[in-house]
Write an enzyme that holds these catalytic residues in place. Structure first.
Site, PDB file in Angstrom:
ATOM      1  N   HIS A  90      -8.948  70.853 -18.760  1.00 45.00           N
ATOM      2  CA  HIS A  90     -10.309  70.340 -18.605  1.00 45.00           C
ATOM      3  C   HIS A  90     -11.140  70.516 -19.863  1.00 45.00           C
ATOM      4  O   HIS A  90     -12.157  69.855 -20.026  1.00 45.00           O
ATOM      5  CB  HIS A  90     -10.997  70.909 -17.357  1.00 45.00           C
ATOM      6  CG  HIS A  90     -11.588  72.273 -17.505  1.00 45.00           C
ATOM      7  ND1 HIS A  90     -10.969  73.413 -17.047  1.00 45.00           N
ATOM      8  CD2 HIS A  90     -12.765  72.685 -18.021  1.00 45.00           C
ATOM      9  CE1 HIS A  90     -11.738  74.460 -17.285  1.00 45.00           C
ATOM     10  NE2 HIS A  90     -12.839  74.048 -17.873  1.00 45.00           N
ATOM     11  N   ASP A 228      -3.957  74.165 -15.292  1.00 39.87           N
ATOM     12  CA  ASP A 228      -5.056  73.665 -16.131  1.00 39.87           C
ATOM     13  C   ASP A 228      -4.882  74.077 -17.596  1.00 39.87           C
ATOM     14  O   ASP A 228      -5.583  74.945 -18.093  1.00 39.87           O
ATOM     15  CB  ASP A 228      -6.385  74.198 -15.565  1.00 39.87           C
ATOM     16  CG  ASP A 228      -7.598  73.504 -16.154  1.00 39.87           C
ATOM     17  OD1 ASP A 228      -7.451  72.816 -17.181  1.00 39.87           O
ATOM     18  OD2 ASP A 228      -8.696  73.656 -15.589  1.00 39.87           O
ATOM     19  N   SER A 664     -13.599  79.187 -20.370  1.00 40.99           N
ATOM     20  CA  SER A 664     -12.449  78.364 -20.057  1.00 40.99           C
ATOM     21  C   SER A 664     -11.585  78.242 -21.289  1.00 40.99           C
ATOM     22  O   SER A 664     -12.090  78.022 -22.395  1.00 40.99           O
ATOM     23  CB  SER A 664     -12.878  76.990 -19.591  1.00 40.99           C
ATOM     24  OG  SER A 664     -13.087  77.027 -18.224  1.00 40.99           O
TER      25      SER A 664
HETATM   26  N1  ARG Z   1     -14.861  74.953 -12.631  1.00 40.32           N
HETATM   27  C1  ARG Z   1     -14.194  75.032 -13.887  1.00 40.32           C
HETATM   28  C2  ARG Z   1     -15.230  75.203 -15.029  1.00 40.32           C
HETATM   29  O1  ARG Z   1     -16.371  75.394 -14.787  1.00 40.32           O
HETATM   30  C3  ARG Z   1     -13.274  73.879 -14.105  1.00 40.32           C
HETATM   31  C4  ARG Z   1     -13.904  72.546 -14.212  1.00 40.32           C
HETATM   32  C5  ARG Z   1     -13.019  71.383 -14.460  1.00 40.32           C
HETATM   33  N2  ARG Z   1     -12.479  70.761 -13.271  1.00 40.32           N
HETATM   34  C6  ARG Z   1     -13.104  69.844 -12.482  1.00 40.32           C
HETATM   35  N3  ARG Z   1     -12.513  69.419 -11.398  1.00 40.32           N
HETATM   36  N4  ARG Z   1     -14.291  69.344 -12.737  1.00 40.32           N
HETATM   37  O2  ARG Z   1     -15.252  74.616 -16.040  1.00 40.32           O
HETATM   38  N1  ASP Z   2     -14.532  76.643 -15.737  1.00 43.27           N
HETATM   39  C1  ASP Z   2     -15.436  77.345 -16.627  1.00 43.27           C
HETATM   40  C2  ASP Z   2     -15.363  76.836 -18.057  1.00 43.27           C
HETATM   41  O1  ASP Z   2     -15.105  75.690 -18.295  1.00 43.27           O
HETATM   42  C3  ASP Z   2     -15.224  78.811 -16.532  1.00 43.27           C
HETATM   43  C4  ASP Z   2     -16.097  79.406 -15.483  1.00 43.27           C
HETATM   44  O2  ASP Z   2     -17.233  78.932 -15.318  1.00 43.27           O
HETATM   45  O3  ASP Z   2     -15.648  80.367 -14.872  1.00 43.27           O
HETATM   46  O4  ASP Z   2     -15.707  77.507 -19.005  1.00 43.27           O
END
Ligand code: ARG
Ligand code: ASP
Length: 764
Positions: A90, A228, A664
């Site tokens: 991502h 991921d 991330s």
């Molecule tokens: N929640 C994670 C972060 O904040 C992964 C986000 C990417 N994935 C998604 N389905 N949008 O970045």
């Molecule tokens: N998914 C998040 C990122 O892209 C990490 C988090 O918020 O825990 O940095």
């Protein structure tokens, strides 16, 4: 009196106990250069085998030399001596998407460069190392006092900043830079020397059905089965130093690259996460948290949900739209869901109640010291009042930003065009031409490729209606009222949007290009006469007249109070070891592999397996489809050397590391400095950790290193990449009954491990 003393002691004990518990459980994002003084002992008690100097050093290579800020929004780490970078799928999503077409569908099918020449360049993407960091608080704060008004304070700090910069900038080459950032809300300052590489190429990415498995349904959720990850490579000039993209550049040889452990993890193992967390607000007063949960989060959630529903409808039926909107949709959906989890988590753990408790203790300690009381006695009531005063402005601001700037796409494009207007008016034709060059090679370049006016028009209609219904100041919607033209203003937004989009040149790429091809005077006249432009200018003008100034004035006061409050907390609770809020600088957090109780009687174990992904598999589904090859490997249990001791293929694991957005792509590192996983998310129940870390349920989610290797090697057949890496088995070495020569550089036969070592009993 004795009773009073006793209860005071008790309170102190409770506070101390709470605090100690939080620490062993992982709260805190610490500065690498302070580890030795603040954290080393504790980390060693928790299992770390390295010294603070092994993690951060300016004199010798250390772990920090393998960690980069990836594009400024994520973290990545070097995992080979040829500059191979590991980060999240991502995080590389925008790049993978930009190389994707219907014919070469890298999002759907994955991408693997089988040789270096196939690695893909990504203009604009950078990898930034930290060469060293230093405490510059004394220089930065020379001459400022607490009783100064905030403008005076800022002007002194700005001057100091220039001096500090000048001092450190001397003799720096162009690719190195100085960054100075406030910490502890401006009570301390640190300086970072950075080195930035701009030639960063895409090496490989799994298909979305692995890299984004579970998509938005599983996002922010444990148990998770997402692989991921993606791989990039840093390229350098002939001297191994940063250079602009050139086909002649060579893979960068790093000062350090992380070995990868294929031993796997078990509950209780030490882990640390090294990276660039973006922003946390751990020291807010209860009044601020209450506003976030009760007013601001619900407003933003509502706006995004409305936009997402519309986009989703189109993406499901049109594969072209699915590609065009994939990245944008994921970005908007991500925080939409996060805010929902955050509000729920604060409620579930009584986050506001706990803040209030702490504030009570704060006040009672102030009451015992006239000196502290005179300095800090009014802070909490000041906050109370300020947050009340700012509320309608803060709400308007969120509405404006979310509706006008974020979710109605065309308005961003329209809004930028006023730079062309002012360039011509202020700097003549030359100025206009420069600005046009900047915008057409920047924002506008690529905007139309992924833009569908019919979708955006529907979003615009829906969001303008929300705006009208919910912004607290009537005047903010006057340009809208003019267009909808009904008595109560609650007019027909669909017709309004249709009219606006149908008569504007901005919604069509060819019309836009035609205007860009005109002479400056003529183009600017066209822009100024455009209905979307006049609409946008009207909305902007109302916002800046009614909200902007007031919001900023209140916000400045809040910022200054927050600085004082931070200082007060450190003084009033001297027994607490406080970490600075995240600010996109390099940090370390550490904890343990650990499951949790999401609710009564339910315990989540900390590791997921491919079996769990198979259980969610829905053929043809846009979130839970799986690649045939992966299913085949699963059925044959063909996991090569990457299986866990129980014979299963692990996918993800969780730990108590305190992470946030920006973390991330951060490596999860074991007690010996080897990479064991790749951080990418947090568990639903604990997404409030940015505001209120709670050790009982806050968990970060990591991809297991073994799954990454399995996908690269067995699934994608990109075995040349695993040869490049340094695979190690420290746990098995420690338990081995005979010598295990496990570091295999290119000698291994594909998929077969001839080395037999006695692994640890997983139940022990
Ligand atoms: N929640 C994670 C972060 O904040 C992964 C986000 C990417 N994935 C998604 N389905 N949008 O970045
Ligand atoms: N998914 C998040 C990122 O892209 C990490 C988090 O918020 O825990 O940095």
């Amino acid at each position: 009196m004795r009773i009073f003393n006793k209860s005071l002691k008790l309170i102190k004990l409770v506070v101390l106990l709470l605090f100690t518990q939080a620490l062993t459980a992982g709260e805190g994002m610490w500065l690498p250069l302070l580890l030795e003084s603040l954290n080393e002992d504790e980390m060693k008690n928790m299992g770390l085998k390295l010294s603070a100097e092994d993690i951060y050093s300016v004199n010798k290579s250390s772990l920090k030399d393998a960690i980069v800020h990836f594009g400024g929004f994520c973290t990545a780490e070097v995992i080979s001596n040829k500059g191979l970078l590991l980060t999240n799928h991502h995080c590389g999503y925008g790049q993978i998407q930009s190389h994707t077409t219907l014919e070469n569908n890298y999002l759907r099918d994955g991408f693997w460069a089988m040789k270096k020449e196939e690695e893909l360049a990504n203009p604009g993407l950078f990898a930034r190392f930290i060469l060293r960091m230093e405490d510059v608080s004394d220089d930065m704060l020379a001459g400022v006092t607490d009783d100064m008004d905030s403008q005076k304070r800022q002007s002194i700090i700005d001057k100091n900043m220039e001096m500090v910069r000048a001092k450190y900038e001397q003799d720096l080459p162009a690719y190195d830079d100085i960054v100075i950032r406030p910490f502890y809300h401006g009570n301390e300052y640190y300086m970072f020397v950075t080195r930035t590489f701009n030639d960063v190429r895409l090496v490989g990415a799994p298909p979305e059905s692995v890299g984004k498995y579970g998509s938005d349904t599983d996002n922010w959720v444990w148990p998770r089965h997402t692989g991921d990850f993606a791989m990039f490579r840093i390229y350098a000039g002939p001297d191994n130093l940063p250079a602009d993209y050139s086909p002649d550049n060579k893979p960068y040889v790093p000062k350090h690259s992380l070995p990868i452990s294929v031993d796997g993890v078990e509950e209780g193992d030490f882990t640390m996460v090294f990276g660039f967390p973006g922003r946390t607000t751990s020291y807010l007063p209860a009044s601020a948290v209450k506003q976030t949960v009760e007013v601001l989060n619900p407003a933003k959630i509502n706006i995004r949900e409305t936009a997402l529903d519309i986009i989703d409808k189109y993406m499901r039926v049109d594969p072209q739209v699915k590609i065009q909107y994939a990245s944008k949709f994921a970005r908007v959906a991500n925080y939409w869901k996060k805010w929902i989890g955050e509000s729920q988590g604060i409620e579930a753990t009584d986050g506001i109640g706990k803040k209030l408790e702490m504030e009570k203790e704060f006040l009672s300690r102030l009451n015992k010291s006239p000196e502290l009381k005179s300095k800090y006695g009014n802070l909490l009531s000041d906050f109370e009042k300020l947050y009340k005063d700012i509320e309608p402005y803060a709400k308007s601001r969120d509405y404006y930003n979310e509706v006008v700037f974020r979710n109605v796409e065309i308005l961003r494009a329209v809004s930028l065009s006023d730079r062309l207007v002012s360039a011509l008016e202020n700097n003549g034709e030359e100025g206009y031409k420069n600005m046009k060059q900047r915008l057409t090679s920047g924002f506008y370049n690529g905007f139309y490729k992924d833009y569908r006016p019919e979708i955006d028009q529907e979003v615009c209609a829906a969001l303008m209606e929300l705006y009208k219904k919910n912004v607290p100041f009537k005047g903010l919607t006057s340009p809208l009222d003019k267009m909808t033209n009904t008595r109560d203003g609650m007019g027909d937004y669909t017709s309004m949007a249709k009219k606006l989009y149908g008569s504007s040149f901005f919604t069509s790429e060819s019309d836009f290009e035609e205007v860009m091809g005109m002479a400056p005077e003529e183009a600017v006249a066209k822009i100024k006469a455009d209905p979307l432009y006049t609409f946008m200018e009207g909305m902007k003008a109302q916002y800046s007249e009614i909200v902007e100034g007031k919001y900023n004035a209140y916000n400045d006061q809040i910022t200054e109070k927050q600085r004082l409050y931070m200082k007060a907390l450190m003084e009033v609770f001297p027994e607490k070891r406080m970490y600075p809020d995240a600010n996109s600088t390099m940090r370390i957090t550490y904890g343990k592999v650990n499951g949790y109780h999401p609710r009564d009687a339910v315990y989540y174990t900390p590791v997921t397996y491919l079996d769990g992904a198979m259980a969610k598999y829905k053929p043809g589904d846009y979130e839970f489809d799986m690649p045939a090859k992966l299913i085949e490997l699963y059925e044959k249990k063909d996991y090569g050397r990457y299986a866990a001791d129980n014979g299963k293929m692990p996918i993800c694991f969780i730990g108590t590391n305190h992470t946030t957005g920006g973390n991330s792509g951060s490596p999860a590192i074991d007690a010996n400095g080897n990479l064991i996983g790749l951080n990418f998310d947090r568990a639903w129940e604990g997404t409030m950790s940015d505001i209120n870390y709670d050790p009982s349920i806050c968990r970060n989610i990591m991809v297991d290193a073994r799954y990454i290797l399995f996908i690269v090697d067995k699934f994608a057949g990109a075995t040349h990449l695993t040869y490049e890496m340094n695979l190690v088995t420290p746990k098995k070495m420690a338990n081995a009954t005979h010598t295990p020569p496990i570091i295999d550089k290119g000698k291994r036969k594909k998929g077969k491990s001839k080395i037999k070592v006695k692994g640890p009993d997983p139940k022990q």
